[in-house]
Scaffold this active site. Structure first.
Site, mmCIF file in Angstrom:
data_model
loop_
_atom_site.group_PDB
_atom_site.id
_atom_site.type_symbol
_atom_site.label_atom_id
_atom_site.label_comp_id
_atom_site.label_asym_id
_atom_site.label_seq_id
_atom_site.Cartn_x
_atom_site.Cartn_y
_atom_site.Cartn_z
ATOM 1 N N HIS A 160 4.789 3.407 9.532
ATOM 2 C CA HIS A 160 4.789 3.354 8.064
ATOM 3 C C HIS A 160 3.385 2.984 7.590
ATOM 4 C CE1 HIS A 160 6.870 2.659 4.161
ATOM 5 N NE2 HIS A 160 6.025 1.651 4.000
ATOM 6 N N MET A 199 -2.278 2.005 -1.152
ATOM 7 C CA MET A 199 -2.304 1.285 -2.441
ATOM 8 C C MET A 199 -3.638 1.519 -3.130
ATOM 9 S SD MET A 199 -0.626 -2.320 -1.287
ATOM 10 C CE MET A 199 0.823 -2.377 -0.219
ATOM 11 N N MET A 250 1.675 4.203 -3.000
ATOM 12 C CA MET A 250 1.754 3.298 -4.161
ATOM 13 C C MET A 250 0.498 3.529 -4.993
ATOM 14 S SD MET A 250 3.203 0.086 -1.989
ATOM 15 C CE MET A 250 2.704 0.871 -0.464
HETATM 16 C C1 DX5 Z 1 4.871 -3.680 0.430
HETATM 17 C C2 DX5 Z 1 4.726 -2.591 1.460
HETATM 18 C C3 DX5 Z 1 5.471 -2.901 2.707
HETATM 19 C C4 DX5 Z 1 4.988 -4.125 3.432
HETATM 20 C C5 DX5 Z 1 6.055 -4.637 4.339
HETATM 21 O O1 DX5 Z 1 4.258 -3.278 -0.735
HETATM 22 O O2 DX5 Z 1 5.216 -1.372 0.954
HETATM 23 O O3 DX5 Z 1 5.553 -1.793 3.573
HETATM 24 O O4 DX5 Z 1 3.835 -3.893 4.184
HETATM 25 O O5 DX5 Z 1 5.656 -5.846 4.876
HETATM 26 P P1 DX5 Z 1 6.724 -6.984 5.250
HETATM 27 O O6 DX5 Z 1 7.679 -6.384 6.224
HETATM 28 O O7 DX5 Z 1 5.889 -8.067 5.846
HETATM 29 O O8 DX5 Z 1 7.395 -7.388 3.977
HETATM 30 ZN ZN ZN Z 2 5.717 0.340 2.353
#
Ligand code: DX5
Ligand code: ZN
Length: 221
Positions: free
Chosen positions: A35, A39, A70
């Site tokens: 994944h 951002m 994002m």
């Molecule tokens: C948050 C991201 C997630 C994040 C997850 O904005 O989209 O993918 O990295 O991290 P954990 O599992 O630590 O919440």
């Molecule tokens: Zn994510």
């Protein structure tokens, strides 16, 4: 190799000086997807990675690259991410006034399409496109950072979208992202999710990446 669930380590929590090795460790631990959190510092208050990192990941692994966009105006960058080697591009409904068209655009680039929504956005906002996506993603935290606590109030929305998918597109994945750990995973699985993104629970596990992936898998089976 078709499984009915997927574990997707989020490299946002990885050690970027050892990204290739850490992705390989995820792969040998049995992770299903990688994944990648993109951002832009506008839609969310953090700035992370772009197509160059996706291209590097593509060289490091054969696992499905699950790219979470994002960013504002994602339509301007879809082609660059497709060329970089993304397998799936997931867009936020909040950034897509022409969501239907954006999903068609992703598919015409040869990628799988995902749709996602923020904690403050109701399930109905993605209802009209669920029949055409490969994946729906429910954000369990406000997007922007890893390591945040899971918002348990989102669990009914996971169940609601599970029911919506069952009606129109039962083969699509229902993914959850944010605060997923060995402790919280059974709750999201119970609500109907079958794809689990985890950043800190994998890369921050005190016994290493392999132990992190295995602990999540134990929460599924
Ligand atoms: C948050 C991201 C997630 C994040 C997850 O904005 O989209 O993918 O990295 O991290 P954990 O599992 O630590 O919440
Ligand atoms: Zn994510």
């Amino acid at each position: 190799m078709s499984k009915n669930y997927a574990i997707a380590p989020s490299i946002l929590s990885a050690d970027f000086l050892q990204l290739g090795e850490q992705i390989s460790a995820c792969e040998s631990a049995g992770a299903d997807w990688i994944h990648i959190d993109v951002m832009d510092g506008h839609f969310v208050p953090n700035l992370t990675m772009g197509p160059v990192v996706v291209e590097a990941c593509r060289k490091a692994t054969g696992l499905l690259l699950d790219v979470h966009l994002m960013i504002e105006k994602p339509e301007n960058l879809l082609e660059a991410f497709a060329i970089a080697g993304a397998d799936r591009l997931t867009v936020h409904v909040e950034t897509c006034p022409h969501l239907y068209r954006t999903i068609q655009q992703i598919q015409s680039l040869g990628c799988r399409a995902g749709v996602t929504l923020n904690p403050g956005t109701p399930a109905a906002a993605i209802g009209e496109v669920l029949h055409m996506v490969d994946l729906a993603l429910v954000m369990m935290v406000n997007p922007g950072f890893s390591g945040q606590a899971f918002i348990a109030e989102m669990l009914p929305k996971v169940a609601e979208i599970r029911a919506m998918l069952d009606a129109v597109n039962p083969a699509a994945w229902l993914e959850v992202d944010g605060g997923v750990s060995a402790r919280t995973l059974p709750q999201v699985r119970e609500a109907g999710a079958n794809a689990f993104v985890a950043g800190s629970a994998v890369f921050g596990h005190p016994d290493g990446i392999k132990a992190g992936v295995e602990a999540l898998r134990e929460g599924i089976t």
